[in-house]
Design a protein around this motif. Structure first.
Motif, PDB file in Angstrom:
ATOM      1  N   ARG A  41       0.837  -1.211   0.000  1.00  8.67           N
ATOM      2  CA  ARG A  41       0.000   0.000   0.000  1.00  8.67           C
ATOM      3  C   ARG A  41       0.868   1.256   0.000  1.00  8.67           C
ATOM      4  O   ARG A  41       0.619   2.206  -0.737  1.00  8.67           O
ATOM      5  N   VAL A  42       1.917   1.259   0.813  1.00  9.68           N
ATOM      6  CA  VAL A  42       2.830   2.399   0.883  1.00  9.68           C
ATOM      7  C   VAL A  42       3.541   2.604  -0.452  1.00  9.68           C
ATOM      8  O   VAL A  42       3.778   3.742  -0.865  1.00  9.68           O
ATOM      9  N   LEU A  48       8.486   6.458  -3.155  1.00 10.63           N
ATOM     10  CA  LEU A  48       8.773   5.542  -2.049  1.00 10.63           C
ATOM     11  C   LEU A  48       9.158   4.151  -2.554  1.00 10.63           C
ATOM     12  O   LEU A  48      10.016   3.486  -1.980  1.00 10.63           O
ATOM     13  N   ALA A  49       8.534   3.723  -3.644  1.00 15.70           N
ATOM     14  CA  ALA A  49       8.866   2.422  -4.219  1.00 15.70           C
ATOM     15  C   ALA A  49      10.311   2.401  -4.706  1.00 15.70           C
ATOM     16  O   ALA A  49      11.037   1.428  -4.481  1.00 15.70           O
ATOM     17  N   SER A  50      10.737   3.472  -5.342  1.00 13.56           N
ATOM     18  CA  SER A  50      12.122   3.567  -5.815  1.00 13.56           C
ATOM     19  C   SER A  50      13.094   3.568  -4.644  1.00 13.56           C
ATOM     20  O   SER A  50      14.146   2.920  -4.694  1.00 13.56           O
ATOM     21  N   ARG A  83       5.717  -2.906  -8.257  1.00 13.91           N
ATOM     22  CA  ARG A  83       5.648  -1.509  -7.821  1.00 13.91           C
ATOM     23  C   ARG A  83       7.039  -0.913  -7.661  1.00 13.91           C
ATOM     24  O   ARG A  83       7.232   0.276  -7.872  1.00 13.91           O
ATOM     25  N   MET A  84       8.012  -1.735  -7.283  1.00  8.17           N
ATOM     26  CA  MET A  84       9.370  -1.227  -7.123  1.00  8.17           C
ATOM     27  C   MET A  84      10.098  -1.114  -8.462  1.00  8.17           C
ATOM     28  O   MET A  84      10.898  -0.209  -8.655  1.00  8.17           O
ATOM     29  N   LEU A  85       9.842  -2.036  -9.380  1.00 12.43           N
ATOM     30  CA  LEU A  85      10.654  -2.131 -10.593  1.00 12.43           C
ATOM     31  C   LEU A  85      10.093  -1.397 -11.808  1.00 12.43           C
ATOM     32  O   LEU A  85      10.860  -0.943 -12.655  1.00 12.43           O
TER      33      LEU A  85
END
Length: 120
Positions: A41-42, A48-50, A83-85
């Motif tokens: 969710r964050v 923030l994901a990066s 979400r991060m990539l």
């Protein structure tokens, strides 16, 4: 030190003291599940994901021990990693495609059910 998805603890030496060796103690599946849901969710924020990716979030997720895994682990881990990539535009397109596909399946399923009801 407390980590996002795991805890490290000191080992007792049996003489009332504590040895310097750390023993990894991992969170139970329910705690891991809750932490991943919160983090996912964050991570809706690309910034923030990066940052999470730069801080080793992907490595931590991929190094989870089998004792911390839960039903649905793979699906949630996939969302977490995506979400991060992925860049924002790619992620938005993928989400829109997934939503359209899900709505189409639900519509098709609903139409099959109403056809059966009309046959009676």
């Amino acid at each position: 030190s407390l980590q996002i998805l795991g805890v490290r603890s000191k080992q007792s030496n049996g003489n009332g003291g504590v040895d310097d060796a750390d023993i990894p103690m991992f969170a139970p599946p329910g705690v891991t599940h809750a932490a991943l849901l919160l983090l996912t969710r964050v991570l809706r924020s690309h910034k923030l994901a990066s940052q999470c990716l730069r801080m080793g979030g992907a490595e931590l997720l991929l190094s989870l021990p089998s004792e911390s895994r839960f039903t649905g682990n793979t699906g949630l881990a996939t969302v977490f990693l995506r979400r991060m990539l992925e860049d924002e535009a790619t992620l938005q397109t993928a989400m829109e495609t997934e939503i359209r596909g899900t709505v189409a399946k639900l519509h098709k399923k609903q139409n099959r059910g109403s056809t059966r009801d009309n046959d009676r």
